[in-house]
Design an enzyme around this catalytic site. Structure first.
Site, PDB file in Angstrom:
ATOM      1  N   GLY A 197       3.745   1.707 -10.238  1.00 38.83           N
ATOM      2  CA  GLY A 197       4.656   2.599  -9.514  1.00 38.83           C
ATOM      3  C   GLY A 197       6.045   1.996  -9.427  1.00 38.83           C
ATOM      4  N   SER A 198       6.786   2.410  -8.415  1.00 41.44           N
ATOM      5  CA  SER A 198       8.190   2.000  -8.316  1.00 41.44           C
ATOM      6  C   SER A 198       8.319   0.579  -7.754  1.00 41.44           C
ATOM      7  CB  SER A 198       8.922   2.973  -7.398  1.00 41.44           C
ATOM      8  OG  SER A 198       8.289   2.969  -6.133  1.00 41.44           O
ATOM      9  N   PRO A 199       9.419  -0.104  -8.058  1.00 42.67           N
ATOM     10  CA  PRO A 199       9.647  -1.429  -7.473  1.00 42.67           C
ATOM     11  C   PRO A 199       9.669  -1.368  -5.944  1.00 42.67           C
ATOM     12  CG  PRO A 199      11.167  -1.044  -9.303  1.00 42.67           C
ATOM     13  CD  PRO A 199      10.440   0.241  -9.076  1.00 42.67           C
ATOM     14  N   VAL A 201       7.936   0.605  -3.836  1.00 40.01           N
ATOM     15  CA  VAL A 201       6.571   0.605  -3.278  1.00 40.01           C
ATOM     16  C   VAL A 201       5.837  -0.673  -3.708  1.00 40.01           C
ATOM     17  CG1 VAL A 201       4.401   1.879  -3.097  1.00 40.01           C
ATOM     18  CG2 VAL A 201       6.555   3.128  -3.163  1.00 40.01           C
ATOM     19  N   GLY A 202       6.198  -1.221  -4.871  1.00 37.19           N
ATOM     20  CA  GLY A 202       5.615  -2.502  -5.315  1.00 37.19           C
ATOM     21  C   GLY A 202       5.801  -3.587  -4.250  1.00 37.19           C
ATOM     22  N   GLU A 219       2.753  -3.220 -11.879  1.00 35.64           N
ATOM     23  CA  GLU A 219       3.383  -2.616 -13.065  1.00 35.64           C
ATOM     24  C   GLU A 219       4.476  -1.704 -12.525  1.00 35.64           C
ATOM     25  OE1 GLU A 219       2.637  -3.123 -16.280  1.00 35.64           O
ATOM     26  OE2 GLU A 219       0.813  -4.302 -16.100  1.00 35.64           O
ATOM     27  N   CYS A 253       8.089   5.042 -17.618  1.00 40.51           N
ATOM     28  CA  CYS A 253       8.603   3.751 -17.126  1.00 40.51           C
ATOM     29  C   CYS A 253       9.345   2.983 -18.204  1.00 40.51           C
ATOM     30  CB  CYS A 253       7.456   2.922 -16.571  1.00 40.51           C
ATOM     31  SG  CYS A 253       6.134   2.678 -17.761  1.00 40.51           S
TER      32      CYS A 253
HETATM   33  P1  NAD Z   1       5.623   5.448  -6.423  1.00 40.10           P
HETATM   34  O1  NAD Z   1       5.837   3.991  -6.262  1.00 40.10           O
HETATM   35  O2  NAD Z   1       6.398   6.371  -5.552  1.00 40.10           O
HETATM   36  O3  NAD Z   1       4.078   5.823  -6.171  1.00 40.10           O
HETATM   37  C1  NAD Z   1       3.020   5.160  -6.835  1.00 40.10           C
HETATM   38  C2  NAD Z   1       1.779   5.220  -5.969  1.00 40.10           C
HETATM   39  O4  NAD Z   1       2.041   4.560  -4.743  1.00 40.10           O
HETATM   40  C3  NAD Z   1       1.293   6.625  -5.641  1.00 40.10           C
HETATM   41  O5  NAD Z   1      -0.103   6.682  -5.778  1.00 40.10           O
HETATM   42  C4  NAD Z   1       1.705   6.802  -4.180  1.00 40.10           C
HETATM   43  O6  NAD Z   1       0.829   7.600  -3.435  1.00 40.10           O
HETATM   44  C5  NAD Z   1       1.687   5.386  -3.643  1.00 40.10           C
HETATM   45  N1  NAD Z   1       2.706   5.184  -2.582  1.00 40.10           N
HETATM   46  C6  NAD Z   1       3.913   5.797  -2.472  1.00 40.10           C
HETATM   47  N2  NAD Z   1       4.569   5.349  -1.381  1.00 40.10           N
HETATM   48  C7  NAD Z   1       3.755   4.436  -0.779  1.00 40.10           C
HETATM   49  C8  NAD Z   1       3.871   3.633   0.388  1.00 40.10           C
HETATM   50  N3  NAD Z   1       4.954   3.689   1.176  1.00 40.10           N
HETATM   51  N4  NAD Z   1       2.858   2.799   0.693  1.00 40.10           N
HETATM   52  C9  NAD Z   1       1.751   2.736  -0.092  1.00 40.10           C
HETATM   53  N5  NAD Z   1       1.591   3.489  -1.209  1.00 40.10           N
HETATM   54  C10 NAD Z   1       2.565   4.332  -1.553  1.00 40.10           C
HETATM   55  O7  NAD Z   1       5.859   5.754  -7.964  1.00 40.10           O
HETATM   56  P2  NAD Z   1       5.837   7.138  -8.733  1.00 40.10           P
HETATM   57  O8  NAD Z   1       7.003   7.963  -8.302  1.00 40.10           O
HETATM   58  O9  NAD Z   1       4.482   7.735  -8.669  1.00 40.10           O
HETATM   59  O10 NAD Z   1       6.064   6.629 -10.248  1.00 40.10           O
HETATM   60  C11 NAD Z   1       7.333   6.364 -10.759  1.00 40.10           C
HETATM   61  C12 NAD Z   1       7.656   4.886 -10.761  1.00 40.10           C
HETATM   62  O11 NAD Z   1       6.602   4.161 -11.358  1.00 40.10           O
HETATM   63  C13 NAD Z   1       8.878   4.570 -11.616  1.00 40.10           C
HETATM   64  O12 NAD Z   1       9.628   3.558 -10.989  1.00 40.10           O
HETATM   65  C14 NAD Z   1       8.287   4.061 -12.916  1.00 40.10           C
HETATM   66  O13 NAD Z   1       9.145   3.236 -13.671  1.00 40.10           O
HETATM   67  C15 NAD Z   1       7.089   3.334 -12.417  1.00 40.10           C
HETATM   68  N6  NAD Z   1       6.057   3.240 -13.449  1.00 40.10           N
HETATM   69  C16 NAD Z   1       5.758   2.026 -13.988  1.00 40.10           C
HETATM   70  C17 NAD Z   1       4.816   1.932 -15.001  1.00 40.10           C
HETATM   71  C18 NAD Z   1       4.458   0.613 -15.639  1.00 40.10           C
HETATM   72  O14 NAD Z   1       3.452   0.570 -16.345  1.00 40.10           O
HETATM   73  N7  NAD Z   1       5.200  -0.453 -15.419  1.00 40.10           N
HETATM   74  C19 NAD Z   1       4.186   3.074 -15.450  1.00 40.10           C
HETATM   75  C20 NAD Z   1       4.512   4.286 -14.876  1.00 40.10           C
HETATM   76  C21 NAD Z   1       5.438   4.370 -13.864  1.00 40.10           C
END
Ligand code: NAD
Length: 470
Positions: A197-199, A201-202, A219, A253
């Protein structure tokens, strides 16, 4: 805490407890044959659900069937085949040669399952980024709870059903829901958390993991640049950049976020790029080959980014039209650091073009920013390519291509610092979900000769050892 959150927490805790109860049994009994059988069941379930997955992703964000097959199903099926084929070797304990001090012992490293793992997935490749990590988790002998994205609910529902029909919940289970479900799961003492997911939330995930000291694979994302050098094959660069940027409507991503192009080839590159984009997506936002923007919020975010850029002097030189959640492939020029689009991960079909004279300007600019997930270099001069690779850092590099590094099962896939921690795919995915346990067995070790009491003789021996090894 309100009643709903209490129910969510209870549900998460019950699923976790069910899998935790089987950890020791899995350690003892979930061997090569069973892991291969689990992967084979997963493969059959994917094949049976192909139609449902295609329909779900069409409903969630208008993803064309060809793209679902190419970017969601094939990578996972490939991971399964690769893991099944190599699993025997991956699982085998590795012998390690003795050192002088450890003479008389035998050393080995035994890859062991971490235990109960949590997989949190994003929406942009909602199937492959939930199930791809599951392949590695099962190959490594773990159980897993998957939390797919709430933003692609139709796909999440198919994943939940597919998993329920294929595995018993003490091995794999899916818990659907949004942030509240994620947070309930993150509070539990998982052995490993695999987050995509996003940096932003990471960082939340890593903070949660610090409470239980769960290991993490993160990731993440960021702005991945492409560079088109003065010796690039421009048609090829246009072909790959068009695919990398506009597949999935740029919601990838590792999509090239922006392109640095050498001034001497700018005009010809843009001609080639426009021709290629027109060939692929002639009807702009109405093209049946173009995925939709996932929801109104993201569509609004993208039109705000574009408006902010235009208000501050950027020029839209191709595309620019949008309707509802559809946006035409768009090229902009004259981006400046005052514009939000220069800092935010675009994650949509807008491609800024930046002209450069000197490659050092480009590498300096890349190095001033967070380390990208991917870097793409188009140039026929291999020394120049190597020079750019050596001067920068990124999760991966694509030379004269985009995106395809993701599909190579022999390469680690991951970011670096803000774009990610750890790696996925193939052996690296297996290792992410394994604990490499060091085992040293004594046969006739002579180390007791230097144990206390430290008599003059023992001290002499220690100083000999120091002379040889120190
Ligand atoms: P996101 O971080 O918003 O959400 C990812 C997951 O985290 C979802 O399941 C969501 O429910 C959960 N989440 C959201 N907010 C949260 C919180 N406050 N606490 C706990 N969990 C939470 O990301 P997104 O919008 O779903 O995806 C887009 C991002 O992911 C982009 O930054 C993209 O670059 C990245 N991404 C990376 C890869 C990779 O392999 N490196 C692949 C795909 C997407």
């Amino acid at each position: 805490m309100d009643e709903t959150q209490v129910t969510v927490n209870d549900h998460a805790a019950a699923a976790f407890a069910e899998q935790s109860a089987g950890v020791v049994a899995r350690r003892l009994n979930f061997g090569l044959a069973d892991r291969r059988a689990a992967l084979s069941r997963l493969e059959s379930a994917i094949r049976q659900n192909e139609g449902a997955l295609v329909a779900a992703m069409a409903s969630d964000f208008g993803k064309p069937e060809a793209e679902v097959i190419l970017t969601e199903l094939v990578p996972v099926l490939q991971e399964i085949r690769h893991a099944s084929r190599h699993l025997r070797r991956w699982m085998r304990p590795r012998r390690v040669a003795p050192t002088l001090v450890s003479l008389g012992t035998a050393a080995r490293v035994r890859p062991e399952p971490r235990g109960v793992c949590l997989i949190i997935a994003p929406w942009n490749y909602p199937f492959s980024l939930a199930i791809g990590p599951l392949v590695s988790a099962l190959a490594a002998g773990n159980s897993a709870i998957i939390k797919p994205s709430e933003m692609t609910p139709a796909t999440s529902a198919v994943i939940a059903r597919l998993v329920k029909d294929t595995f018993s919940p003490d091995l794999v289970t899916v818990i659907e829901g949004g942030v509240e479900v994620s947070q309930a799961l993150l509070a539990l003492p998982f052995d490993h958390i695999f987050f995509t997911g996003s940096p932003k939330v990471g960082k939340i995930v890593m903070a949660a993991a610090s409470k239980t000291l769960a290991s993490v694979t993160l990731e993440l994302g960021g702005k991945s640049p492409a560079i088109v050098g003065q010796d690039a094959d421009l048609k090829r660069a246009a072909l790959w950049i068009s695919f990398g940027k506009f597949a999935n409507a740029g919601q990838t991503c590792i999509a090239p976020d922006h392109v640095f192009v050498h001034s001497s080839v700018k005009a010809d590159f843009l001609t080639a790029l426009r021709a290629r984009v027109t060939k692929s997506y002639g009807e702009g936002f109405k093209s049946p080959h173009l995925t939709r923007i996932v929801n109104d919020r993201h569509a609004e975010r993208l039109s705000d980014l574009l408006k902010d850029a235009v208000d501050k002097g950027a020029k839209v030189t191709f595309g620019g039209a949008a309707q509802d959640c559809r946006m035409s492939p768009t090229i902009i020029e004259a981006m400046t650091p005052e514009m939000e689009i220069d800092h935010e991960e675009i994650f949509g079909p807008i491609l800024p073009i930046i002209v450069y004279e000197d490659i050092e300007e480009v590498t300096r600019r890349i190095n001033e920013r967070p380390k990208p997930l991917a870097l793409y270099i188009f140039d026929k001069s291999l020394p120049r390519v190597d020079q750019i690779i050596a001067a920068t850092s990124s999760g991966s590099v694509g030379v004269n291509l985009t995106m395809a590094q993701f599909t190579h099962t022999g390469l680690p896939f991951g970011g670096v610092n803000t774009s990610g921690i750890g790696a996925a795919h193939g052996l690296d995915g297996f290792r992410a979900f394994s604990h490499e346990r060091a085992i040293l067995s004594n046969h006739f070790s002579s180390l007791p000769m230097v144990f206390p009491p430290y008599t003059p003789g023992v001290k002499r021996l220690i100083s000999v050892i120091k002379r040889i090894l120190g």
